[in-house]
Scaffold this motif. Structure first.
Motif, PDB file in Angstrom:
ATOM      1  N   ILE A 192       9.637 -11.275  -3.707  1.00 19.89           N
ATOM      2  CA  ILE A 192       9.226 -10.979  -5.205  1.00 19.89           C
ATOM      3  C   ILE A 192       9.968  -9.964  -5.571  1.00 19.89           C
ATOM      4  CG2 ILE A 192       7.481  -9.376  -4.392  1.00 19.89           C
ATOM      5  CD1 ILE A 192       5.684 -10.811  -6.859  1.00 19.89           C
ATOM      6  N   GLY A 193      10.377 -10.107  -6.784  1.00 18.15           N
ATOM      7  CA  GLY A 193      11.074  -9.086  -7.761  1.00 18.15           C
ATOM      8  C   GLY A 193      12.528  -9.175  -7.402  1.00 18.15           C
ATOM      9  N   THR A 194      13.182  -9.481  -6.442  1.00 18.67           N
ATOM     10  CA  THR A 194      14.527  -9.443  -6.341  1.00 18.67           C
ATOM     11  C   THR A 194      15.566 -10.487  -7.142  1.00 18.67           C
ATOM     12  OG1 THR A 194      14.631 -10.623  -4.283  1.00 18.67           O
ATOM     13  CG2 THR A 194      14.384  -8.223  -4.103  1.00 18.67           C
ATOM     14  N   ASP A 195      16.619 -10.229  -7.567  1.00 16.49           N
ATOM     15  CA  ASP A 195      17.566 -11.104  -8.144  1.00 16.49           C
ATOM     16  C   ASP A 195      18.914 -10.364  -8.097  1.00 16.49           C
ATOM     17  OD1 ASP A 195      17.707  -8.921 -10.277  1.00 16.49           O
ATOM     18  OD2 ASP A 195      16.150  -9.947 -11.447  1.00 16.49           O
ATOM     19  N   GLN A 196      19.789 -11.041  -8.764  1.00 14.07           N
ATOM     20  CA  GLN A 196      21.226 -10.573  -8.687  1.00 14.07           C
ATOM     21  C   GLN A 196      21.442  -8.977  -9.146  1.00 14.07           C
ATOM     22  OE1 GLN A 196      20.803 -13.542 -10.229  1.00 14.07           O
ATOM     23  NE2 GLN A 196      21.534 -14.943  -8.597  1.00 14.07           N
ATOM     24  N   GLU A 197      20.693  -8.576  -9.958  1.00 11.20           N
ATOM     25  CA  GLU A 197      20.543  -7.141 -10.480  1.00 11.20           C
ATOM     26  C   GLU A 197      19.944  -6.157  -9.765  1.00 11.20           C
ATOM     27  OE1 GLU A 197      20.070  -9.517 -13.456  1.00 11.20           O
ATOM     28  OE2 GLU A 197      22.285 -10.049 -12.969  1.00 11.20           O
ATOM     29  N   THR A 198      18.871  -6.430  -9.345  1.00  8.52           N
ATOM     30  CA  THR A 198      17.849  -5.686  -8.821  1.00  8.52           C
ATOM     31  C   THR A 198      17.673  -6.007  -7.147  1.00  8.52           C
ATOM     32  OG1 THR A 198      16.728  -5.942 -10.774  1.00  8.52           O
ATOM     33  CG2 THR A 198      15.544  -5.032  -8.985  1.00  8.52           C
ATOM     34  N   ASP A 199      17.688  -5.040  -6.344  1.00  6.23           N
ATOM     35  CA  ASP A 199      17.569  -5.033  -4.953  1.00  6.23           C
ATOM     36  C   ASP A 199      16.323  -4.220  -4.385  1.00  6.23           C
ATOM     37  OD1 ASP A 199      19.902  -6.606  -4.344  1.00  6.23           O
ATOM     38  OD2 ASP A 199      21.253  -4.937  -4.515  1.00  6.23           O
ATOM     39  N   LEU A 200      15.616  -4.643  -3.434  1.00  7.69           N
ATOM     40  CA  LEU A 200      14.626  -3.944  -2.777  1.00  7.69           C
ATOM     41  C   LEU A 200      15.152  -2.800  -1.987  1.00  7.69           C
ATOM     42  CD1 LEU A 200      11.500  -3.588  -2.252  1.00  7.69           C
ATOM     43  CD2 LEU A 200      11.959  -5.205  -0.264  1.00  7.69           C
ATOM     44  N   VAL A 201      14.785  -1.437  -2.478  1.00  4.88           N
ATOM     45  CA  VAL A 201      15.403  -0.327  -1.462  1.00  4.88           C
ATOM     46  C   VAL A 201      14.595  -0.064  -0.569  1.00  4.88           C
ATOM     47  CG1 VAL A 201      16.213   1.849  -1.974  1.00  4.88           C
ATOM     48  CG2 VAL A 201      16.628   0.140  -3.795  1.00  4.88           C
ATOM     49  N   ASP A 202      13.094   0.196  -1.048  1.00  2.00           N
ATOM     50  CA  ASP A 202      12.177   0.724   0.129  1.00  2.00           C
ATOM     51  C   ASP A 202      10.888   0.111  -0.070  1.00  2.00           C
ATOM     52  OD1 ASP A 202      11.276   2.277   2.343  1.00  2.00           O
ATOM     53  OD2 ASP A 202      11.035   3.920   0.985  1.00  2.00           O
ATOM     54  N   TRP A 203       9.918  -0.081   0.747  1.00  3.26           N
ATOM     55  CA  TRP A 203       8.711  -0.398   0.729  1.00  3.26           C
ATOM     56  C   TRP A 203       7.764   0.142   1.826  1.00  3.26           C
ATOM     57  CZ3 TRP A 203       5.948  -3.107   4.175  1.00  3.26           C
ATOM     58  CH2 TRP A 203       6.719  -3.785   5.564  1.00  3.26           C
ATOM     59  N   GLN A 204       6.610   0.189   1.405  1.00  6.60           N
ATOM     60  CA  GLN A 204       5.576   0.794   2.360  1.00  6.60           C
ATOM     61  C   GLN A 204       4.146   0.063   2.112  1.00  6.60           C
ATOM     62  OE1 GLN A 204       4.651   4.813   2.175  1.00  6.60           O
ATOM     63  NE2 GLN A 204       4.136   5.034  -0.036  1.00  6.60           N
ATOM     64  N   LYS A 205       3.400  -0.088   3.242  1.00  7.82           N
ATOM     65  CA  LYS A 205       1.961  -0.670   3.289  1.00  7.82           C
ATOM     66  C   LYS A 205       1.010   0.373   3.445  1.00  7.82           C
ATOM     67  CE  LYS A 205      -0.535  -4.243   5.323  1.00  7.82           C
ATOM     68  NZ  LYS A 205      -0.477  -5.375   6.567  1.00  7.82           N
ATOM     69  N   THR A 206       0.057   0.561   2.498  1.00  6.65           N
ATOM     70  CA  THR A 206      -0.870   1.677   2.518  1.00  6.65           C
ATOM     71  C   THR A 206      -2.363   0.966   2.389  1.00  6.65           C
ATOM     72  OG1 THR A 206      -0.602   2.179   0.094  1.00  6.65           O
ATOM     73  CG2 THR A 206       0.653   3.326   1.702  1.00  6.65           C
ATOM     74  N   GLU A 207      -3.316   1.887   2.326  1.00  6.71           N
ATOM     75  CA  GLU A 207      -4.716   1.327   2.154  1.00  6.71           C
ATOM     76  C   GLU A 207      -5.385   2.456   1.233  1.00  6.71           C
ATOM     77  OE1 GLU A 207      -8.546   0.737   4.384  1.00  6.71           O
ATOM     78  OE2 GLU A 207      -6.931  -0.590   5.344  1.00  6.71           O
ATOM     79  N   ARG A 208      -5.888   1.973   0.028  1.00  7.35           N
ATOM     80  CA  ARG A 208      -6.382   2.857  -0.823  1.00  7.35           C
ATOM     81  C   ARG A 208      -7.811   2.353  -1.144  1.00  7.35           C
ATOM     82  NH1 ARG A 208      -1.505   3.686  -5.134  1.00  7.35           N
ATOM     83  NH2 ARG A 208      -0.074   4.876  -3.636  1.00  7.35           N
ATOM     84  N   ASP A 209      -8.641   3.214  -0.983  1.00  7.46           N
ATOM     85  CA  ASP A 209     -10.082   2.644  -1.360  1.00  7.46           C
ATOM     86  C   ASP A 209     -10.358   1.312  -0.741  1.00  7.46           C
ATOM     87  OD1 ASP A 209     -10.453   4.812  -3.290  1.00  7.46           O
ATOM     88  OD2 ASP A 209      -9.505   3.676  -4.889  1.00  7.46           O
ATOM     89  N   GLY A 210     -10.202   1.075   0.438  1.00  9.47           N
ATOM     90  CA  GLY A 210     -10.368   0.024   1.509  1.00  9.47           C
ATOM     91  C   GLY A 210      -9.568  -1.175   1.110  1.00  9.47           C
ATOM     92  N   THR A 211      -8.596  -0.908   0.021  1.00  9.48           N
ATOM     93  CA  THR A 211      -7.683  -2.307  -0.442  1.00  9.48           C
ATOM     94  C   THR A 211      -6.423  -1.845   0.056  1.00  9.48           C
ATOM     95  OG1 THR A 211      -9.258  -2.508  -2.361  1.00  9.48           O
ATOM     96  CG2 THR A 211      -7.141  -3.384  -2.368  1.00  9.48           C
ATOM     97  N   THR A 212      -5.777  -2.972   0.710  1.00  9.52           N
ATOM     98  CA  THR A 212      -4.339  -3.106   0.972  1.00  9.52           C
ATOM     99  C   THR A 212      -3.510  -2.812  -0.209  1.00  9.52           C
ATOM    100  OG1 THR A 212      -4.842  -3.958   2.966  1.00  9.52           O
ATOM    101  CG2 THR A 212      -2.538  -4.040   2.278  1.00  9.52           C
ATOM    102  N   VAL A 213      -2.409  -1.964  -0.288  1.00  9.02           N
ATOM    103  CA  VAL A 213      -1.351  -2.010  -1.326  1.00  9.02           C
ATOM    104  C   VAL A 213      -0.181  -1.757  -0.770  1.00  9.02           C
ATOM    105  CG1 VAL A 213      -0.860  -0.453  -3.183  1.00  9.02           C
ATOM    106  CG2 VAL A 213      -3.323  -0.839  -2.747  1.00  9.02           C
ATOM    107  N   TYR A 214       0.760  -2.668  -1.402  1.00 10.70           N
ATOM    108  CA  TYR A 214       2.225  -2.502  -1.157  1.00 10.70           C
ATOM    109  C   TYR A 214       2.922  -1.831  -2.311  1.00 10.70           C
ATOM    110  CZ  TYR A 214       1.724  -6.018   2.826  1.00 10.70           C
ATOM    111  OH  TYR A 214       1.760  -6.630   3.979  1.00 10.70           O
ATOM    112  N   GLU A 215       3.629  -0.865  -1.858  1.00 10.99           N
ATOM    113  CA  GLU A 215       4.630  -0.237  -2.885  1.00 10.99           C
ATOM    114  C   GLU A 215       6.019  -0.633  -2.667  1.00 10.99           C
ATOM    115  OE1 GLU A 215       3.687   3.893  -3.465  1.00 10.99           O
ATOM    116  OE2 GLU A 215       1.569   3.336  -3.551  1.00 10.99           O
ATOM    117  N   LEU A 216       6.598  -1.353  -3.535  1.00  4.63           N
ATOM    118  CA  LEU A 216       7.784  -1.737  -3.438  1.00  4.63           C
ATOM    119  C   LEU A 216       8.773  -0.982  -4.171  1.00  4.63           C
ATOM    120  CD1 LEU A 216       5.942  -4.053  -2.484  1.00  4.63           C
ATOM    121  CD2 LEU A 216       7.895  -5.510  -2.738  1.00  4.63           C
ATOM    122  N   GLU A 217       9.673  -0.271  -3.958  1.00 11.61           N
ATOM    123  CA  GLU A 217      10.682   0.414  -4.637  1.00 11.61           C
ATOM    124  C   GLU A 217      11.992  -0.328  -4.888  1.00 11.61           C
ATOM    125  OE1 GLU A 217      11.754   3.790  -6.939  1.00 11.61           O
ATOM    126  OE2 GLU A 217       9.823   3.517  -5.758  1.00 11.61           O
TER     127      GLU A 217
END
Length: 103
Positions: A2-27
């Motif tokens: 998700i989110g990658t194309d010819q001009e945009t690359d995934l640089v970093d990501w992390q999987k966390t949990e906030r308020d009991g919900t899983t959250v992926y943060e993609l940079e």
């Protein structure tokens, strides 16, 4: 991915949990926006054609595939947050009884 194309690359990501919900943060390498439609480059089939909404999914950086109906998106600059939501009762019934929704 998700989110990658010819001009945009995934640089970093992390999987966390906030308020009991899983959250992926993609940079990303450039500013991103929240996915709004269901373009083939982000969701579902890569061979062309239309993918029914119930079968569309998001592939996360760790390889996990999540149904689109179970996530919400939040974009801020170059960061995209993907929050896993509890599927609704109707969504769970559709998965358990796929013949029920096909008439």
């Amino acid at each position: 991915m998700i989110g990658t194309d010819q001009e945009t690359d995934l640089v970093d990501w992390q999987k966390t949990e906030r308020d009991g919900t899983t959250v992926y943060e993609l940079e990303y390498s450039a500013p991103v926006s929240e996915p709004t439609g269901r373009p083939r480059t982000l969701f579902g089939a890569t061979s062309g054609g239309t993918v029914p909404a119930a079968e569309q999914s998001v592939q996360l950086p760790d390889g996990e595939r999540i149904p689109v109906t179970d996530v919400t998106f939040e974009a801020e600059g170059t960061t995209l947050r993907i929050r896993l939501e509890e599927p609704s009762l109707l969504a769970r019934l559709r998965r358990a009884l796929p013949w029920w929704t096909r008439a």
